[in-house]
Design a protein around this motif. Structure first.
Motif, mmCIF file in Angstrom:
data_model
loop_
_atom_site.group_PDB
_atom_site.id
_atom_site.type_symbol
_atom_site.label_atom_id
_atom_site.label_comp_id
_atom_site.label_asym_id
_atom_site.label_seq_id
_atom_site.Cartn_x
_atom_site.Cartn_y
_atom_site.Cartn_z
ATOM 1 N N SER A 18 -2.192 118.309 60.193
ATOM 2 C CA SER A 18 -1.222 119.209 59.574
ATOM 3 C C SER A 18 -1.361 120.584 60.195
ATOM 4 N N GLY A 19 -0.378 121.452 59.936
ATOM 5 C CA GLY A 19 -0.416 122.804 60.493
ATOM 6 C C GLY A 19 -0.070 123.846 59.449
ATOM 7 N N ALA A 20 -0.676 125.032 59.573
ATOM 8 C CA ALA A 20 -0.393 126.129 58.634
ATOM 9 C C ALA A 20 -0.730 127.459 59.298
ATOM 10 N N TYR A 21 0.039 128.482 58.929
ATOM 11 C CA TYR A 21 -0.341 129.847 59.247
ATOM 12 C C TYR A 21 -1.171 130.373 58.076
ATOM 13 N N VAL A 22 -2.305 130.993 58.371
ATOM 14 C CA VAL A 22 -3.140 131.588 57.330
ATOM 15 C C VAL A 22 -3.368 133.048 57.698
ATOM 16 N N THR A 23 -3.019 133.943 56.769
ATOM 17 C CA THR A 23 -3.175 135.383 56.993
ATOM 18 C C THR A 23 -4.255 135.933 56.072
ATOM 19 N N PHE A 24 -5.240 136.601 56.653
ATOM 20 C CA PHE A 24 -6.354 137.208 55.918
ATOM 21 C C PHE A 24 -6.217 138.731 55.986
ATOM 22 N N GLN A 25 -6.248 139.385 54.839
ATOM 23 C CA GLN A 25 -6.286 140.839 54.823
ATOM 24 C C GLN A 25 -7.712 141.308 55.152
ATOM 25 N N PRO A 26 -7.910 142.615 55.468
ATOM 26 C CA PRO A 26 -9.242 143.088 55.853
ATOM 27 C C PRO A 26 -10.323 142.656 54.863
ATOM 28 N N ALA A 67 -9.276 145.105 59.790
ATOM 29 C CA ALA A 67 -7.874 144.794 60.058
ATOM 30 C C ALA A 67 -7.539 143.367 59.630
ATOM 31 N N ALA A 68 -6.258 143.156 59.328
ATOM 32 C CA ALA A 68 -5.786 141.828 58.945
ATOM 33 C C ALA A 68 -5.752 140.893 60.166
ATOM 34 N N MET A 69 -5.687 139.594 59.901
ATOM 35 C CA MET A 69 -5.662 138.590 60.967
ATOM 36 C C MET A 69 -4.830 137.398 60.505
ATOM 37 N N THR A 70 -4.071 136.819 61.437
ATOM 38 C CA THR A 70 -3.349 135.572 61.170
ATOM 39 C C THR A 70 -3.714 134.556 62.233
#
Length: 353
Positions: free
Chosen positions: A39-47, A103-106
């Motif tokens: 499966s696939g997903a975008y995951v965004t993490f804030q700082p 910093a955030a990261m995706t």
């Protein structure tokens, strides 16, 4: 036949507090099918945000699409991956991944499945383990350590704003040991009513009273320190507040928000910049350190944090000293709180006007 996963059909969810630390958003892109076991997903993490420890029975590829990703394993190794880089985590390897504190990261994750399972979650990653994996971006010359007495304000303000009375009690105890007077800590609590609200400020004062009583019962006498000064004659602090606000901001305050609701600026001028700043006990720098520490410890107030970082510069605090506030938050409060302030300090200053 090909299948289109339309944009409006992609499920977006907040990362569960059970499996993530901090603010995380997961956007599912596609599920496993009868013909594909991934499966696939975008995951965004804030700082400061990261996963708990976990493993994937069939492994996982992580493709960084924005920012800098960290991923660590049980042996203490942490990989730092930048935009466009890919990390492969083999099956059965305990690991965590997330953003830096600054910093955030995706990333796009392609996760394999085996026997219908694609992840086995484990315990959360501790703040100490997360901090140990941070890339070294701060040089000695970029940090000017605050005096111990001043630095002790940081966790006191942070835990007051968060309503964590157990941690606040320990921070007050350490602050008194560092040389803060009872009235200085009391003034920090009073100041924070304007930012964290009366309930948490009152709880903070009650916690201070308890700690002072316990120390007295143990034979320790803490200096009270100077009392608050009298308010300006006449009891009308509007003009005083306007002057203080202008000094802190660097120019008279105006704009669409205050045109829309002029009453809120008058209350700010009368009560916050007038009544509170006229009390004395702690100076402008200590008040801004108090405010910045509290705002960095609260969710959803980034615009106010940015404003008060700018005010801190206007009252003579340096970028290096505020970097030490971020370091104190990381040491005493948490990586997420430190990351909020670090992210503001890493951003270019706003253009005047």
């Amino acid at each position: 036949m090909q299948t289109l996963y339309a944009l409006d059909t992609q499920q977006v969810a907040r990362g569960s507090d059970e499996y993530f630390t901090g603010d995380v958003q997961v956007r599912m892109l596609f599920p496993p099918t009868d013909h594909t076991s991934f499966s696939g997903a975008y995951v965004t993490f804030q700082p400061g945000a990261r996963t708990a420890w976990h493993q994937h029975p069939a492994g996982q590829h992580m493709i960084v699409t924005d920012g800098t990703a960290l991923t660590g394993t049980r042996d203490g190794r942490v990989i730092t991956a930048g935009e466009g880089e890919v990390v492969w985590c083999p099956p059965g390897i305990d690991h965590w991944h997330g953003a830096t504190a600054q910093a955030a990261m995706t990333h796009l994750v392609i996760t394999g499945s085996r026997d219908g399972e694609n992840v086995e979650w484990k315990e959360k990653v501790t703040d100490d383990a997360y901090r140990a994996g941070q890339p070294s971006t701060v040089t000695e010359s970029s940090v000017q350590r605050l005096p111990a007495k001043t630095r002790a304000i940081v966790p006191i303000a942070a835990f007051t704003a968060q309503g964590d009375m157990a941690a606040l009690g320990a921070a007050i105890d350490a602050g008194l040991d560092a040389g803060l007077t009872v009235n200085e800590i009391k003034e920090v609590q009073i100041h924070l009513y304007a930012y964290a609200g009366f309930p948490r400020a009152l709880n903070g004062v009650a916690t201070l009273m308890r700690i002072v009583g316990e120390r007295k019962a143990a034979g320790r006498t803490d200096p009270a320190g100077p009392e608050a000064g009298p308010l300006p004659a006449g009891g009308d602090n509007l003009e005083t507040g306007k002057a203080v606000q202008t000094r802190l901001v660097g120019q008279p305050v105006a704009g669409p928000l205050f045109d829309f609701a002029p009453g809120i600026n008058e209350l700010l001028q009368r009560h916050l910049f007038g009544d509170l700043f006229a009390r004395g006990v702690i100076d402008d720098q200590a008040r801004e350190l108090t405010t910045v520490s509290a705002l960095a410890s609260m969710e959803g107030v980034e615009p106010q944090l940015e404003s008060h970082v700018a005010m801190s510069f206007n009252v003579g605090l340096s970028h290096a000293q505020l970097a030490d506030v971020a370091a104190a938050l990381a040491e005493s409060v948490g990586a997420i709180e430190a990351g909020r302030l670090a992210a503001v300090l890493a951003s270019p200053p706003p253009t005047p006007g």
